[in-house]
Design an enzyme around this catalytic site. Structure first.
Site, PDB file in Angstrom:
ATOM      1  N   CYS A   1       0.859  -1.070  -0.219  1.00 27.31           N
ATOM      2  CA  CYS A   1      -0.170  -0.002  -0.041  1.00 27.31           C
ATOM      3  C   CYS A   1       0.871   1.321  -0.010  1.00 27.31           C
ATOM      4  CB  CYS A   1      -0.920   0.080   1.237  1.00 27.31           C
ATOM      5  SG  CYS A   1      -2.383   1.118   1.020  1.00 27.31           S
TER       6      CYS A   1
ATOM      7  N   HIS B   1      -3.698  -5.406   1.228  1.00 24.25           N
ATOM      8  CA  HIS B   1      -3.023  -5.861   2.501  1.00 24.25           C
ATOM      9  C   HIS B   1      -2.758  -7.285   2.571  1.00 24.25           C
ATOM     10  CE1 HIS B   1      -2.662  -1.920   4.118  1.00 24.25           C
ATOM     11  NE2 HIS B   1      -3.546  -1.705   3.441  1.00 24.25           N
TER      12      HIS B   1
ATOM     13  N   GLU C   1      -1.308  -8.996   4.779  1.00 24.55           N
ATOM     14  CA  GLU C   1      -1.161  -9.361   6.243  1.00 24.55           C
ATOM     15  C   GLU C   1      -2.388  -9.470   7.242  1.00 24.55           C
ATOM     16  OE1 GLU C   1      -0.520  -6.419   4.780  1.00 24.55           O
ATOM     17  OE2 GLU C   1      -0.900  -4.697   5.947  1.00 24.55           O
TER      18      GLU C   1
END
Ligand code: XMP
Length: 513
Positions: free
Chosen positions: A80, A165, A167
């Site tokens: 990002c 993302h 994660e």
């Protein structure tokens, strides 16, 4: 050990990146984006990950890409904001998206790449800006409906950028993407396992402590137990652990702590029975802050007295874990750190000049638990839910008496026992992150048999949460709640009403006091 460095640009997800990389058994460190080049190079990193950020690269004073990153010639993954930084630094074009994109998206990748196989996968987006034109040397390797450039790669220089993302939990394939980056692209060895953590910790503790004696304060909680067990493994008989029983633990807990630490691990454990002392000082106290203050101060006094009795060892074990360390060094999250200090009433004497042994300083909670299991601590202790320092005092609203504590203990044991029976007590099995009973000093009228009763109320609380900063109440099965209520009213004298707490945090807190 092979290390990936994650630079933290202040995203709320930065710690998750580190957790996901570590779940792939690759060691990584999360450092503030402006950490010095010397500090970073001391880790001899195999690659870099740049986190997201609340900033736009065009904001005045926005955090920047340190020169050493591109000069190192090492692989870089920008997530990002990290992708925008890479784009910006290499003369591509970043611009505000027409609309902020937030939430689930379908990511499409036409060809296999080193980061992901071809096809479609669900990802989580959360961004204002986006890469409009990749820098020279980059190709676009994936897109989503709203992000025509959702992933970019320069395979020659090993630079990668993701608009989404990987994660977060909502990107199910994200852990594998991070594994491919760390292991396949950076060549980091996946050698961060419970066994290697233990081996390293043991060596480090031995070097630090030498032949000195070490003291530990155990509460029965996961962190202090695992830290103590590690020190025991490293220096055995040089360690003395002190367990102050303040009488505010749950049913059978003091015995469980003794059985695990003394019985299973053979730790030299001194149990201090301070129940009467605490109860005496808490007599008549109903104010929550006053309860906390008395318990905190008394704990320190009692512990200090016993530390002196065993000759004040120079070293003290502390169960500080990695999120505490990271929180206190990340400028943008200092607020979160403050909420925690407020809770640290079980703190230890600051002025006795102890040197601290902190074997869990680099571990996330899941890693602490894995180490605990590998050291042979019982599952019941390793997977224990967090328990506040002031213990049942903050769940026994109103005055604390032996009788009321027993009432609360009995109700709590019924509730947690039934949850356990249904597989809902441990969060790793999809159960609650925290579940407990609260005794309210509220009496209401009931009827049992032909008798009118006028008794107290038990509130049940079960929440799900990732970080305990926010939490949702759990929609427990009605038949389970019915069984628990029935058992409590029938088996616990002095209680004639059971209610279930259906407030989230915020606006409530998890504990009632
Ligand atoms: P609240 O009630 O603030 O709690 O939503 C968030 C988490 O912190 C725990 N907690 C404490 N932990 N000492 C602790 O070590 C304390 O004084 C304390 N008070 C709350 C609570 O159990 C929950 O997990």
């Amino acid at each position: 050990m092979d290390t990936i460095i994650i630079l933290d640009y202040g995203s709320q997800y930065s710690q998750l990146i580190a957790r996901k990389v570590r779940e792939n058994h690759v060691y990584c460190e999360l450092l503030p984006w402006d950490a010095s080049a010397d500090k970073v190079s001391a880790y001899h990193p195999k690659g870099f990950i740049l986190s997201g950020s609340p900033y736009s690269v065009y904001d005045p004073g926005a955090p920047t890409l340190p020169d050493y990153i591109l000069q190192s010639g090492l692989p870089v993954l920008g997530i990002c904001y990290g992708m925008h930084l890479l784009t910006h630094a290499l003369q591509g074009k970043v611009a505000p998206s027409g609309e902020r994109e937030y939430g689930l998206a379908q990511f499409e990748c036409a060809e296999d790449s080193v980061l992901f196989p071809s096809g479609s996968q669900q990802v989580w987006m959360s961004h204002g800006d986006r890469t409009e034109q990749p820098p020279e040397g980059f190709t676009v390797i994936g897109h989503s409906d709203n992000s025509p450039i959702a992933a970019i790669a320069d395979a020659q220089r090993h630079y990668y950028g993701l608009q989404f993302h990987p994660e977060v939990h909502h990107t199910p394939g994200g852990k594998e993407i991070l594994r491919r980056f760390a292991v396949d692209i950076c060549g980091a060895k996946a050698e961060w396992t419970a066994e290697s953590i233990i081996q390293q910790a043991v060596e480090k503790i031995r070097t630090q402590v030498g032949s000195s004696t070490v003291l530990s304060a155990v509460s029965g909680g996961v962190d202090s137990s695992v830290a103590t067990a590690l020190v025991q493994k490293a220096v055995g008989k040089q360690l003395t652990a002190v367990f102050v029983n303040h009488g505010l633990l749950r049913k059978d807990e003091p015995q469980q702590v003794e059985a695990a630490l003394k019985g299973v691990l053979g730790i030299n454990l001194v149990t201090v029975d301070a129940v009467d002392k605490f109860m005496g000082l808490l007599k008549g106290i109903t104010n929550p802050e006053e309860k906390r203050r008395i318990i905190g101060a008394t704990f320190i006094r009692v512990f200090e007295e016993h530390a002196r009795q065993i000759g004040l060892p120079p070293f003290l074990v502390q169960g500080t874990i990695y999120p505490d360390v990271v929180e206190s060094s990340a400028p943008d999250r200092s607020k979160a750190a403050r909420i925690k200090t407020h809770h640290n009433v079980g703190g230890l004497p600051p002025d006795l000049g102890f040197k601290l042994v902190e074997p869990l300083r680099y571990l996330f909670k899941d890693e602490v638990r894995a180490v605990g299991e590998a050291l042979g601590l019982p599952r019941q202790l390793v997977w224990r839910q967090p328990f506040p320092g002031p213990g049942l005092a903050v769940r026994c609203l109103g005055e604390i008496t032996h009788e009321r504590l027993e009432r609360l203990r009995a109700a709590d044991a019924i509730f947690t026992g039934e949850l356990d029976h249904e597989g809902l007590l441990f969060s790793d099995q999809g159960g609650s992150a925290q579940a407990f009973a609260v005794l309210l000093p509220v009496r209401s009228v009931g009827v049992m048999g032909d008798q009118r009763t006028y008794d107290e109320t038990i509130a049940l609380r079960a929440v799900s949460t990732e970080d305990f900063m926010t939490a949702d109440w759990m929609p427990l099965p009605h038949n389970l709640l019915a069984r628990v209520s029935n058992r409590i009213v029938n088996e616990v004298a002095g209680v004639n009403r059971v209610v279930y707490d259906i407030t989230s945090k915020p606006p409530s807190t998890i504990e009632w006091e």
